[in-house]
Design a protein around this motif. Structure first.
Motif, short mmCIF file in Angstrom:
data_model
loop_
_atom_site.label_atom_id
_atom_site.label_comp_id
_atom_site.label_asym_id
_atom_site.label_seq_id
_atom_site.Cartn_x
_atom_site.Cartn_y
_atom_site.Cartn_z
N UNK A 60 0.78 -1.75 -0.09
CA UNK A 60 -0.02 -0.39 -0.03
C UNK A 60 0.76 1.15 -0.09
N UNK A 61 2.01 1.22 -0.13
CA UNK A 61 2.57 2.20 -0.26
C UNK A 61 3.39 2.81 -1.25
N UNK A 62 3.28 1.57 -2.68
CA UNK A 62 3.46 1.73 -3.77
C UNK A 62 1.75 2.33 -4.99
N UNK A 63 2.19 3.71 -5.07
CA UNK A 63 1.23 3.97 -5.51
C UNK A 63 0.66 3.51 -7.08
N UNK A 64 -0.47 3.12 -7.70
CA UNK A 64 -0.77 2.89 -8.50
C UNK A 64 -0.47 3.34 -9.93
N UNK A 181 -8.29 13.10 -13.69
CA UNK A 181 -7.91 12.99 -12.53
C UNK A 181 -8.73 12.06 -11.11
N UNK A 182 -8.38 11.46 -10.18
CA UNK A 182 -8.57 10.45 -9.72
C UNK A 182 -9.75 11.85 -8.59
N UNK A 183 -10.48 10.73 -8.47
CA UNK A 183 -11.75 11.26 -7.79
C UNK A 183 -11.27 11.47 -6.66
N UNK A 184 -10.55 10.20 -5.71
CA UNK A 184 -10.37 9.58 -4.82
C UNK A 184 -8.64 9.46 -3.87
N UNK A 185 -8.33 8.73 -5.30
CA UNK A 185 -7.48 8.40 -4.15
C UNK A 185 -5.97 9.75 -5.14
N UNK A 186 -5.36 9.68 -3.62
CA UNK A 186 -4.28 10.96 -3.23
C UNK A 186 -2.32 10.32 -4.30
N UNK A 187 -1.64 11.41 -4.73
CA UNK A 187 -0.61 10.74 -4.98
C UNK A 187 0.00 10.23 -4.09
N UNK A 188 -0.11 9.22 -3.15
CA UNK A 188 -0.05 8.65 -3.07
C UNK A 188 -0.39 7.29 -3.00
N UNK A 189 -1.50 7.45 -3.68
CA UNK A 189 -1.99 5.82 -3.49
C UNK A 189 -2.43 5.91 -5.31
N UNK A 190 -1.98 6.94 -6.46
CA UNK A 190 -2.63 6.43 -7.59
C UNK A 190 -1.09 7.57 -8.19
N UNK A 191 -1.03 7.08 -8.75
CA UNK A 191 0.10 8.52 -10.09
C UNK A 191 -0.50 8.57 -11.63
N UNK A 192 -0.86 9.08 -12.11
CA UNK A 192 -1.55 9.36 -13.55
C UNK A 192 0.00 9.42 -14.72
N UNK A 193 -0.42 9.29 -15.93
CA UNK A 193 0.54 9.03 -16.33
C UNK A 193 -0.06 9.17 -17.85
N UNK A 224 1.38 18.98 -16.58
CA UNK A 224 1.16 18.18 -15.61
C UNK A 224 1.01 18.29 -14.11
N UNK A 225 0.54 19.87 -13.53
CA UNK A 225 0.46 20.18 -12.03
C UNK A 225 -0.36 19.45 -11.32
N UNK A 226 0.23 19.40 -10.31
CA UNK A 226 -0.26 18.67 -9.72
C UNK A 226 -2.10 19.35 -8.76
N UNK A 227 -2.70 18.46 -7.84
CA UNK A 227 -4.20 19.43 -7.67
C UNK A 227 -3.74 19.58 -6.13
N UNK A 228 -4.30 20.11 -5.16
CA UNK A 228 -4.01 20.11 -4.08
C UNK A 228 -5.80 20.75 -3.65
N UNK A 229 -6.37 19.82 -3.08
CA UNK A 229 -7.67 20.06 -2.14
C UNK A 229 -7.70 19.95 -0.85
N UNK A 230 -7.51 20.83 -0.32
CA UNK A 230 -7.18 20.69 1.34
C UNK A 230 -5.91 21.05 1.79
N UNK A 231 -5.68 19.23 2.48
CA UNK A 231 -4.43 19.55 3.28
C UNK A 231 -3.82 17.98 2.34
N UNK A 233 -3.21 16.06 -2.19
CA UNK A 233 -2.65 16.30 -3.51
C UNK A 233 -2.70 15.36 -4.45
N UNK A 234 -3.62 16.25 -5.13
CA UNK A 234 -4.13 14.51 -6.23
C UNK A 234 -3.57 14.86 -7.68
N UNK A 235 -2.57 13.49 -8.17
CA UNK A 235 -2.62 14.05 -9.11
C UNK A 235 -3.11 14.14 -10.43
#
Ligand SMILES: *[C@@H]1O[C@H](CO)[C@@H](O)[C@H](O)[C@H]1NC(C)=O
Ligand SMILES: *[C@@H]1O[C@H](CO)[C@@H](O)[C@H](O)[C@H]1NC(C)=O
Ligand SMILES: *[C@@H]1O[C@H](CO)[C@@H](O)[C@H](O)[C@H]1NC(C)=O
Ligand SMILES: *[C@@H]1O[C@H](CO)[C@@H](O)[C@H](O)[C@H]1NC(C)=O
Length: 447
Positions: A60-64, A181-193, A224-231, A233-235
């Motif tokens: 779970x430490x490695x993002x999809x 963007x992902x609706x739920x997963x933050x950068x720790x869990x999902x990276x987009x390419x 490819x900017x990251x989007x931060x919502x609150x605390x 960060x979303x890819x």
């Protein structure tokens, strides 16, 4: 000690962990014997299907990593009033399912299988600008490859917010943003390419878009900017879709007729100023232009203030000005032929000065009449007026008008001549203004 040489214990632990992991991956190797003869055994995929509610990760430490690409297959509508772009996309997503693997050699050469998508975990990619809820059709499938790579495609009818600037209508280009963007997963869990280069996406889309509609795809840009919502960060992947309007329809239906009407209006200055048809002709043109604008109003964007509206009002004002000019000249000639006021000496000098051939002032009437001090020659169209006036006023014709030294007939002639000089001068002014404004509008449009 951090950074130091690993101790024997650590090495043993690492070996044990890697052996364990090896064992785990083996556990998830799919037993595909007989797939090529008797079809897929559902039991082999049981484990994977039962895990579809959870993201397929071993750690779970490695993002999809999810790869995205799309093909734009149609540009359906661009609504300037609501600022919406409606398009149709074929969205493709690819990711690795670490629990799926088989050896194609054991399975009769089967490299990939299609699996109903509802049995698999799917990334929750959405388009930030979209104003519609997801309307993905049911029953889509995904390809599962022997190395665990899953490719999932779905059609998306996208109604997205796009900031439209219609100032340059109908020669406008728009730059619409699509943000994946992902609706739920933050950068720790999902990276987009992106799966492909943007130019490849743009090229395929241009090939696919068969519609010869109003809009044409120009190109696609990426950021490819990251989007931060609150605390958190979303890819995200931001794509700029540049589209251009095909202006043909508007040029033929709006600009060409308007240009013709303006040309006729300009040419109507060549109707002799004494001709009483000139003013009615211009009024008819003005009316015609208004009817044209009313009929073509539905082609114009219903909001914003495009340059073309300014252009049309300019044309309309020029027509009104040209009508006013005709009224003024008609009035001047009328006054000149009925009750010519004494001509101020400065005006006479100005006329004389102006009509010297090299001064560039209108001289054509002067050439005809040779000299204001000679007895008046008749102007075409003015003949009857002059004759009537002459008959009525014969007794006074040879009288000198007070203080000027001209006979009445000479004075009439001078004023008529002045009227024509004014007409020509105002016509040139009108042409100059027309040319300037048209060139300005063209320059603005072409930038
Ligand atoms: C794979 O499944 C077949 C029956 O479907 C079974 O005979 C075979 O032993 C299995 N192989 C492994 C390695 O589990
Ligand atoms: C998971 O990944 C992190 C970062 O790569 C690593 O430090 C950790 O040891 C991994 N955990 C397992 C159980 O493999
Ligand atoms: C995603 O794309 C990168 C290159 O852009 C490629 O190296 C990687 O294998 C792709 N992953 C998947 C799951 O397709
Ligand atoms: C669209 O706009 C973005 C930023 O506003 C810019 O980076 C990009 O180059 C523009 N694309 C085109 C084709 O003008």
């Amino acid at each position: 000690m951090e950074g130091g040489r690993p101790t024997w214990g650590e090495l043993l632990l690492g070996l044990a962990v890697s052996l364990l992991l090896q064992g785990r991956t083996n556990t998830f190797t799919i037993n595909c014997s007989g797939f090529d003869m008797s079809g897929v055994d559902p039991a082999s995929f049981e484990v994977i299907f039962s895990q579809k509610d959870f993201p397929p990760v071993t750690n779970y430490s490695i993002p999809i990593h999810v790869n995205i690409s799309f093909t734009m297959s149609a540009i359906l509508d661009v609504d300037a009033q609501l600022q919406l772009l409606t398009s149709f996309l074929w969205l493709k997503m690819a990711w690795i399912h670490p629990y799926i693997s088989w050896d194609p050699e054991d399975c009769g050469g089967i490299n990939k299988l299609s699996v109903t998508a509802e049995n698999l975990w799917l990334p929750d990619i959405f388009i930030v600008e979209s104003t519609d809820v997801d309307q993905t059709p049911d029953g889509l499938s995904a390809y599962v490859a022997h190395n665990g790579r899953i490719v999932y495609r779905k059609p998306v009818r996208l109604t997205s917010i796009c900031s439209l600037n219609i100032f340059y209508f109908p020669f406008d280009q728009q730059n619409c943003t699509l943000t994946f963007s992902s609706f739920l997963y933050t950068v720790e869990n999902m990276l987009l390419d992106l799966d492909k280069n943007v130019w490849e996406i743009a090229d395929t889309s241009k090939d696919i878009i068969r519609t010869q509609g109003e809009w044409e795809l120009l190109g696609i840009d990426k950021a490819t900017p990251k989007m931060s919502v609150g605390s958190s960060l979303f890819d995200q992947i931001v794509l700029y879709v540049a589209i251009r309007r095909r202006p043909g329809l508007y040029v033929i239906n709006l600009l060409v007729p308007s240009g013709f009407l303006m040309a006729i209006d300009a040419l109507s200055f060549y109707l002799p100023a004494e001709n009483e048809n000139r003013a009615p002709f211009k009024i008819t043109l003005l009316l015609g232009y208004n009817v044209f604008l009313l009929m073509m109003n539905k082609l114009l964007p219903s909001s914003g203030n495009p340059l073309i509206n300014i252009y049309f009002s300019l044309c309309l004002s020029l027509m009104v000005v040209s009508l006013l000019e005709t009224i003024f000249i008609t009035y001047l000639l009328h006054v000149a032929t009925t009750q010519p006021p004494p001509m101020p000496p400065w005006l006479h000098s100005l006329l004389l000065y102006c009509t010297s051939p090299w001064k560039g002032c209108p001289a054509m009437f002067w050439k005809k009449k040779v000299d204001p001090h000679l007895p008046p020659t008749q102007l075409p169209g003015l003949m009857e007026l002059e004759e009537r006036g002459a008959k009525e006023q014969r007794p006074r014709e040879t009288e000198l008008t007070e203080g000027s030294g001209w006979t009445r007939a000479q004075l009439v002639d001078l004023w008529v001549w002045f009227g024509h000089v004014m007409d020509t001068f105002l016509f040139r002014l009108y042409l100059l203004f027309l040319a300037t404004s048209i060139i300005t509008v063209l320059v603005l449009w072409s930038t």
